[in-house]
Design a protein around this motif. Structure first.
Motif, PDB file in Angstrom:
ATOM      1  N   GLU A 109       5.199 -29.679  37.276  1.00  0.00           N
ATOM      2  CA  GLU A 109       4.242 -30.720  36.938  1.00  0.00           C
ATOM      3  C   GLU A 109       4.208 -31.714  38.077  1.00  0.00           C
ATOM      4  OE1 GLU A 109       4.099 -31.571  32.347  1.00  0.00           O
ATOM      5  OE2 GLU A 109       6.101 -30.972  32.873  1.00  0.00           O
ATOM      6  N   PHE A 110       3.300 -32.672  38.029  1.00  0.00           N
ATOM      7  CA  PHE A 110       3.292 -33.694  39.069  1.00  0.00           C
ATOM      8  C   PHE A 110       2.802 -35.016  38.496  1.00  0.00           C
ATOM      9  CE2 PHE A 110      -0.882 -31.800  39.134  1.00  0.00           C
ATOM     10  CZ  PHE A 110      -1.730 -32.887  39.276  1.00  0.00           C
ATOM     11  N   TYR A 111       3.167 -36.088  39.126  1.00  0.00           N
ATOM     12  CA  TYR A 111       2.610 -37.395  38.761  1.00  0.00           C
ATOM     13  C   TYR A 111       2.224 -38.134  40.028  1.00  0.00           C
ATOM     14  CZ  TYR A 111       7.377 -39.351  39.503  1.00  0.00           C
ATOM     15  OH  TYR A 111       8.589 -39.724  40.014  1.00  0.00           O
ATOM     16  N   ILE A 112       1.291 -39.074  39.876  1.00  0.00           N
ATOM     17  CA  ILE A 112       0.809 -39.836  41.033  1.00  0.00           C
ATOM     18  C   ILE A 112       1.448 -41.222  41.024  1.00  0.00           C
ATOM     19  CG2 ILE A 112      -1.236 -40.775  42.214  1.00  0.00           C
ATOM     20  CD1 ILE A 112      -1.181 -37.696  42.155  1.00  0.00           C
ATOM     21  N   GLY A 113       2.215 -41.522  42.054  1.00  0.00           N
ATOM     22  CA  GLY A 113       2.802 -42.849  42.221  1.00  0.00           C
ATOM     23  C   GLY A 113       1.763 -43.737  42.897  1.00  0.00           C
ATOM     24  N   TYR A 118       3.655 -41.905  32.717  1.00  0.00           N
ATOM     25  CA  TYR A 118       4.382 -40.784  32.127  1.00  0.00           C
ATOM     26  C   TYR A 118       4.863 -41.261  30.770  1.00  0.00           C
ATOM     27  CZ  TYR A 118       7.814 -37.052  31.381  1.00  0.00           C
ATOM     28  OH  TYR A 118       8.525 -36.001  30.858  1.00  0.00           O
ATOM     29  N   GLU A 119       4.214 -40.833  29.735  1.00  0.00           N
ATOM     30  CA  GLU A 119       4.485 -41.317  28.379  1.00  0.00           C
ATOM     31  C   GLU A 119       4.454 -42.841  28.371  1.00  0.00           C
ATOM     32  OE1 GLU A 119       8.185 -39.414  27.378  1.00  0.00           O
ATOM     33  OE2 GLU A 119       7.192 -37.516  26.907  1.00  0.00           O
ATOM     34  N   LYS A 140      10.829 -47.998  32.496  1.00  0.00           N
ATOM     35  CA  LYS A 140       9.722 -48.051  31.550  1.00  0.00           C
ATOM     36  C   LYS A 140       9.999 -49.156  30.554  1.00  0.00           C
ATOM     37  CE  LYS A 140       8.734 -44.599  28.759  1.00  0.00           C
ATOM     38  NZ  LYS A 140       8.161 -43.279  28.565  1.00  0.00           N
ATOM     39  N   ARG A 141       9.035 -50.077  30.421  1.00  0.00           N
ATOM     40  CA  ARG A 141       9.212 -51.152  29.436  1.00  0.00           C
ATOM     41  C   ARG A 141       8.679 -50.660  28.109  1.00  0.00           C
ATOM     42  NH1 ARG A 141       7.834 -55.436  34.042  1.00  0.00           N
ATOM     43  NH2 ARG A 141       9.657 -54.874  35.255  1.00  0.00           N
ATOM     44  N   GLY A 184      16.337 -30.891  26.848  1.00  0.00           N
ATOM     45  CA  GLY A 184      15.124 -31.159  26.079  1.00  0.00           C
ATOM     46  C   GLY A 184      14.591 -32.572  26.258  1.00  0.00           C
ATOM     47  N   GLY A 185      15.358 -33.435  26.942  1.00  0.00           N
ATOM     48  CA  GLY A 185      14.940 -34.816  27.153  1.00  0.00           C
ATOM     49  C   GLY A 185      13.772 -34.908  28.138  1.00  0.00           C
ATOM     50  N   SER A 186      12.944 -35.949  27.980  1.00  0.00           N
ATOM     51  CA  SER A 186      11.713 -36.016  28.775  1.00  0.00           C
ATOM     52  C   SER A 186      11.966 -36.413  30.236  1.00  0.00           C
ATOM     53  CB  SER A 186      10.714 -36.966  28.127  1.00  0.00           C
ATOM     54  OG  SER A 186      11.300 -38.214  27.897  1.00  0.00           O
ATOM     55  N   TYR A 187      13.170 -36.938  30.548  1.00  0.00           N
ATOM     56  CA  TYR A 187      13.459 -37.278  31.949  1.00  0.00           C
ATOM     57  C   TYR A 187      14.460 -36.317  32.596  1.00  0.00           C
ATOM     58  CZ  TYR A 187      10.728 -41.580  31.647  1.00  0.00           C
ATOM     59  OH  TYR A 187       9.699 -42.486  31.504  1.00  0.00           O
ATOM     60  N   LEU A 188      14.744 -35.211  31.911  1.00  0.00           N
ATOM     61  CA  LEU A 188      15.600 -34.185  32.526  1.00  0.00           C
ATOM     62  C   LEU A 188      14.708 -33.319  33.409  1.00  0.00           C
ATOM     63  CD1 LEU A 188      18.381 -32.830  32.798  1.00  0.00           C
ATOM     64  CD2 LEU A 188      17.784 -31.388  30.858  1.00  0.00           C
ATOM     65  N   CYS A 189      14.509 -33.803  34.630  1.00  0.00           N
ATOM     66  CA  CYS A 189      13.563 -33.170  35.533  1.00  0.00           C
ATOM     67  C   CYS A 189      14.211 -33.026  36.899  1.00  0.00           C
ATOM     68  CB  CYS A 189      12.326 -34.040  35.721  1.00  0.00           C
ATOM     69  SG  CYS A 189      11.416 -34.341  34.211  1.00  0.00           S
ATOM     70  N   SER A 190      13.693 -32.088  37.643  1.00  0.00           N
ATOM     71  CA  SER A 190      14.175 -31.870  38.991  1.00  0.00           C
ATOM     72  C   SER A 190      13.001 -32.099  39.937  1.00  0.00           C
ATOM     73  CB  SER A 190      14.687 -30.429  39.056  1.00  0.00           C
ATOM     74  OG  SER A 190      15.029 -30.100  40.350  1.00  0.00           O
ATOM     75  N   MET A 191      13.119 -33.151  40.749  1.00  0.00           N
ATOM     76  CA  MET A 191      12.009 -33.493  41.645  1.00  0.00           C
ATOM     77  C   MET A 191      12.067 -32.553  42.841  1.00  0.00           C
ATOM     78  SD  MET A 191      10.847 -35.413  44.437  1.00  0.00           S
ATOM     79  CE  MET A 191      12.024 -36.647  44.964  1.00  0.00           C
ATOM     80  N   SER A 192      10.950 -31.922  43.178  1.00  0.00           N
ATOM     81  CA  SER A 192      11.001 -30.915  44.240  1.00  0.00           C
ATOM     82  C   SER A 192      10.247 -31.296  45.503  1.00  0.00           C
ATOM     83  CB  SER A 192      10.487 -29.582  43.708  1.00  0.00           C
ATOM     84  OG  SER A 192       9.150 -29.729  43.302  1.00  0.00           O
ATOM     85  N   GLY A 193       9.429 -32.332  45.438  1.00  0.00           N
ATOM     86  CA  GLY A 193       8.730 -32.705  46.660  1.00  0.00           C
ATOM     87  C   GLY A 193       7.808 -33.907  46.498  1.00  0.00           C
ATOM     88  N   ILE A 194       7.573 -34.583  47.628  1.00  0.00           N
ATOM     89  CA  ILE A 194       6.697 -35.764  47.638  1.00  0.00           C
ATOM     90  C   ILE A 194       5.640 -35.573  48.715  1.00  0.00           C
ATOM     91  CG2 ILE A 194       6.562 -38.263  48.034  1.00  0.00           C
ATOM     92  CD1 ILE A 194       9.443 -38.498  47.054  1.00  0.00           C
ATOM     93  N   LYS A 195       4.388 -35.790  48.315  1.00  0.00           N
ATOM     94  CA  LYS A 195       3.294 -35.680  49.264  1.00  0.00           C
ATOM     95  C   LYS A 195       2.587 -37.026  49.363  1.00  0.00           C
ATOM     96  CE  LYS A 195       0.108 -32.399  48.559  1.00  0.00           C
ATOM     97  NZ  LYS A 195      -0.209 -31.054  48.061  1.00  0.00           N
ATOM     98  N   LEU A 196       2.358 -37.475  50.594  1.00  0.00           N
ATOM     99  CA  LEU A 196       1.651 -38.737  50.809  1.00  0.00           C
ATOM    100  C   LEU A 196       0.156 -38.457  50.784  1.00  0.00           C
ATOM    101  CD1 LEU A 196       1.605 -41.747  51.625  1.00  0.00           C
ATOM    102  CD2 LEU A 196       1.953 -41.029  53.996  1.00  0.00           C
ATOM    103  N   LEU A 197      -0.569 -39.153  49.913  1.00  0.00           N
ATOM    104  CA  LEU A 197      -2.016 -38.969  49.818  1.00  0.00           C
ATOM    105  C   LEU A 197      -2.724 -39.926  50.786  1.00  0.00           C
ATOM    106  CD1 LEU A 197      -2.278 -38.655  45.924  1.00  0.00           C
ATOM    107  CD2 LEU A 197      -2.166 -36.812  47.614  1.00  0.00           C
TER     108      LEU A 197
END
Ligand SMILES: *[C@@H]1O[C@H](CO)[C@@H](O)[C@H](O)[C@H]1NC(C)=O
Length: 180
Positions: free
Chosen positions: A86-90, A103-104, A125-126, A53-66
């Motif tokens: 879900e996805f986030y933009i680095g 992310y939060e 995250k600070r 249930g934690g917000s960082y319990l995630c499994s990263m499945s792929g990275i795409k270069l924009l």
């Protein structure tokens, strides 16, 4: 004057210490990390964020270069017992291998090590309550070699993450497909 110099020196010392705590993969280029990944281990300074249930319990499945050099990072996250994609933009920074993302709140992402079939990501995250640090080990397969495991052990130690606060994404906890 002396005070000014002292504070400048302290500021510099702080910045340098900060950098040495989060080294970036030398010669990083984003093409190295593109493509599919599996999350093997997660460690955090606050273990509640990687518990069920934690917000960082995630499994990263792929990275795409924009096109603009930013990264589109896809991950799976359990929500109300269901697996959602879900996805986030680095967003790239002036230092190759260092990105920021929302992310939060604002997060810093550093590619600490990219090796033969493995990848170590440092998320920071600070917060008002002090920094939250999450260190992730990803593999091209679920098996990461000794070099990758050792680099991960070293980096979590450097970041003050106790071995007890590291979870291995076991087969049943893996969340790699929708609805599972
Ligand atoms: C990032 O990837 C996701 C999933 O593939 C896609 O839906 C989204 O449009 C992409 N975002 C950008 C900015 O490319």
């Amino acid at each position: 004057m002396t005070l000014l110099l002292l504070s400048l020196w302290l500021g510099l010392a702080w910045a340098q210490q900060d950098q040495s705590l989060v080294p970036v993969q030398p010669g990083f280029h984003p093409e190295q990390v593109e493509g599919p990944w599996h999350t093997v281990k997660l460690g955090a300074t606050d273990p509640s964020v990687i518990e069920e249930g934690g917000s960082y319990l995630c499994s990263m499945s792929g990275i795409k270069l924009l096109e603009d050099g930013d990264l589109n990072i896809t991950y799976f996250h359990r929500k109300d017992g269901k697996c959602v994609q879900e996805f986030y933009i680095g967003k790239k920074t002036n230092t190759p291998g260092r990105y920021t993302f929302e992310y939060e709140g604002k997060n810093f992402l550093t590619f600490v090590a990219v090796g033969d079939g493995f990848l170590i990501m440092d998320l920071e995250k600070r917060r008002e309550a002090g920094a939250l640090i999450v260190v992730e080990l990803h593999g091209r397969t679920f098996l990461v070699n000794e070099v990758g495991q050792e680099a991960y052990r070293k980096h979590t130690l450097r970041r003050g993450i106790q071995p007890d606060n590291i979870v291995e994404l076991s087969a049943h906890a893996r969340c790699t497909s929708l609805g599972s």
